[in-house]
Design an enzyme around this catalytic site. Structure first.
Site, PDB file in Angstrom:
ATOM      1  N   HIS A  11       0.877  -1.172   0.000  1.00 33.77           N
ATOM      2  CA  HIS A  11       0.000   0.000   0.000  1.00 33.77           C
ATOM      3  C   HIS A  11       0.916   1.225   0.000  1.00 33.77           C
ATOM      4  O   HIS A  11       2.001   1.179   0.594  1.00 33.77           O
ATOM      5  CB  HIS A  11      -0.833   0.109   1.271  1.00 33.77           C
ATOM      6  N   ASP A  16       2.377   1.938   3.372  1.00 34.89           N
ATOM      7  CA  ASP A  16       3.328   0.984   3.989  1.00 34.89           C
ATOM      8  C   ASP A  16       4.747   1.414   3.673  1.00 34.89           C
ATOM      9  O   ASP A  16       5.644   1.273   4.492  1.00 34.89           O
ATOM     10  CB  ASP A  16       3.241  -0.442   3.399  1.00 34.89           C
TER      11      ASP A  16
HETATM   12  C1  GCO Z   1      -7.157  -7.540   5.194  1.00 34.88           C
HETATM   13  C2  GCO Z   1      -6.714  -6.960   3.880  1.00 34.88           C
HETATM   14  C3  GCO Z   1      -5.427  -6.251   4.010  1.00 34.88           C
HETATM   15  C4  GCO Z   1      -4.848  -5.618   2.787  1.00 34.88           C
HETATM   16  C5  GCO Z   1      -5.416  -5.939   1.419  1.00 34.88           C
HETATM   17  C6  GCO Z   1      -4.970  -5.013   0.335  1.00 34.88           C
HETATM   18  O1  GCO Z   1      -6.695  -8.625   5.561  1.00 34.88           O
HETATM   19  O2  GCO Z   1      -7.973  -6.937   5.838  1.00 34.88           O
HETATM   20  O3  GCO Z   1      -6.552  -8.005   2.997  1.00 34.88           O
HETATM   21  O4  GCO Z   1      -4.504  -7.151   4.554  1.00 34.88           O
HETATM   22  O5  GCO Z   1      -4.936  -4.290   3.091  1.00 34.88           O
HETATM   23  O6  GCO Z   1      -5.035  -7.201   1.063  1.00 34.88           O
HETATM   24  O7  GCO Z   1      -5.399  -3.742   0.542  1.00 34.88           O
END
Ligand code: GCO
Ligand code: MN
Ligand code: MN
Length: 403
Positions: A67, A70
């Site tokens: 992201h 991150d």
């Molecule tokens: C979750 C989501 C997150 C990540 C997503 C990508 O487990 O709630 O998957 O881990 O943000 O995969 O935005």
């Protein structure tokens, strides 16, 4: 004919592996990272990039995912946040070139900052909608710059808690508009990566618009986005919705929408999104049965959206956890390939539809006949209600023969 490498396209999740702290809703962080003082500064972010690429290179991971927030710090203004991101992306680009590690997908974090309290594209505040649009614009651009093969939209807080103060129809319309704008921008800059929705129910909002594969596919279809958006499916999100992961994968596959997977495992008794590493070969066998049927995931991959929680103080455990996950997938793939080769499963499926293939289906076209014609057929036949028992209904133990 395809290599194991092409089949899996393993990816490391930047947020868990390089930003995760080991905290859970009931306890403070446990993971200690000696190279990282934990502050969200550009300086620290640049140091983390070195550690991340050393980790991924030693692991032999082909891909990573991130992201925007991150990899680079949030900031008081959009301008500053974008400048932070540019600095770190320049280094990510160099490191990708140096190591050969590639970007599977990028995404924007539209859920952590308090501004997203009521969602992003579905927020009731137009400024928040605009901020989210600007953030996604930038995230698509850096994903393009880094050669990302996909771009993910996990709904985050796109949902609602109370229908009394929510215009559900309007929020879905806003989301559709947002997705078309994202697609238009990708086209305008020449980004060819696949857009992916990642369904997830219940967390963090009570009613998520992207609840499961079926909800996402309905949204995609009714808003003219077929093919533009496919799905990134996550094992723990499937179980949270009360589905098996295999159901979600197969449902997406038959709609030509199985794009990529977030590999993890969760609590089979529903529970919450614990994002544990996959270790269960029954699960990975089921996953690989669907992926082999599709002929791979490309341009998608197998992203370990998984973390160690308060079971660890040592980031080295994260390395072992990834090895364990890869091993579980390799074993699952071998078992799935053996199951496909012996032809037992297709035979089970075929015998299930015997009445269509050799019974009534030959005498009368059930697809074209009217209800009245089918009624006439049953009345003339004069038999008691058809009995479908006798077929093998419970064949999950099949996997045991190959373990
Ligand atoms: C979750 C989501 C997150 C990540 C997503 C990508 O487990 O709630 O998957 O881990 O943000 O995969 O935005
Ligand atoms: Mn995920
Ligand atoms: Mn998850």
């Amino acid at each position: 004919g395809q290599s194991m490498k092409d089949l899996f396209r393993f990816s490391v999740a930047y947020w868990h592996t390089f930003r995760g702290t080991g905290s859970d809703p009931f306890g403070a962080p446990t993971l200690k990272r000696p190279w990282d003082d934990g502050t969200d500064s550009v300086e620290n972010a640049l140091k983390r990039v070195d550690v991340a690429f050393e980790f991924m290179t030693k692991l032999g991971a082909e891909f990573y995912c991130f992201h925007d927030r991150d990899v680079a710090p949030e900031a008081p203004t959009l301008k500053q946040a974008n400048a932070n991101l540019d600095k770190v992306v320049a280094k990510l680009k160099d490191k990708q070139k140096e190591t050969g590690v590639k970007l599977l997908w990028g995404t924007a974090n539209l859920f952590s900052h308090p501004r997203y309290l009521h969602g992003a594209a579905t927020s009731c505040n137009a400024d928040v909608f605009a901020y989210a649009a600007a953030q996604v614009k930038k995230a698509i651009e850096v994903t393009y710059e880094l050669g990302g093969e996909n771009y993910v939209f996990w709904g985050g807080r796109e949902g609602y808690t109370n229908l009394f103060n929510t215009d559900l129809n309007r929020e879905l319309a806003h989301l559709a508009k947002f997705m078309h704008m994202a697609h238009d921008h990708a086209k305008a800059i020449g980004f060819k990566g696949q857009f992916l929705f990642e369904p997830k129910p219940k967390e963090p909002t009570k009613h998520q618009y992207d609840f499961d594969a079926a909800a996402c596919l309905n949204f995609i279809g009714r808003n003219g986005l077929d093919g533009v958006i496919k799905l990134n499916l996550e094992a723990n999100h499937a179980t949270l919705a009360g589905h098996s992961f295999m159901h979600e994968l197969e449902y997406a596959r038959i709609h030509n929408a199985l794009g990529s997977i977030d590999a993890n495992t969760g609590d089979l008794l529903l529970g919450w999104d614990t994002d544990q590493f996959p270790t269960d070969i029954y699960l990975t066998t089921q996953i690989m049965l669907v992926i082999l049927e599709q002929g791979g995931l490309k341009p998608g991959g197998t992203n370990f959206d998984a973390k160690v929680r308060r079971e660890s103080f040592d980031p080295v455990d994260l390395f072992h956890a990834h090895i364990g996950g890869m091993d579980a997938f390799a074993r699952g793939a071998k078992i799935a390939a053996a199951i496909r080769k012996d032809g037992i499963l297709p035979e089970f499926v075929k015998t299930r539809y015997a009445s269509y293939d050799s019974g009534i289906g030959q005498k009368i076209d059930t697809g074209k006949a009217s209800f009245a014609e089918l009624e006439k057929y049953m009345l003339e036949k004069g038999e008691a209600a058809p009995n479908t028992s006798g077929r093998q209904e419970w064949i999950e133990n099949l996997i045991n023969q190959y373990v």
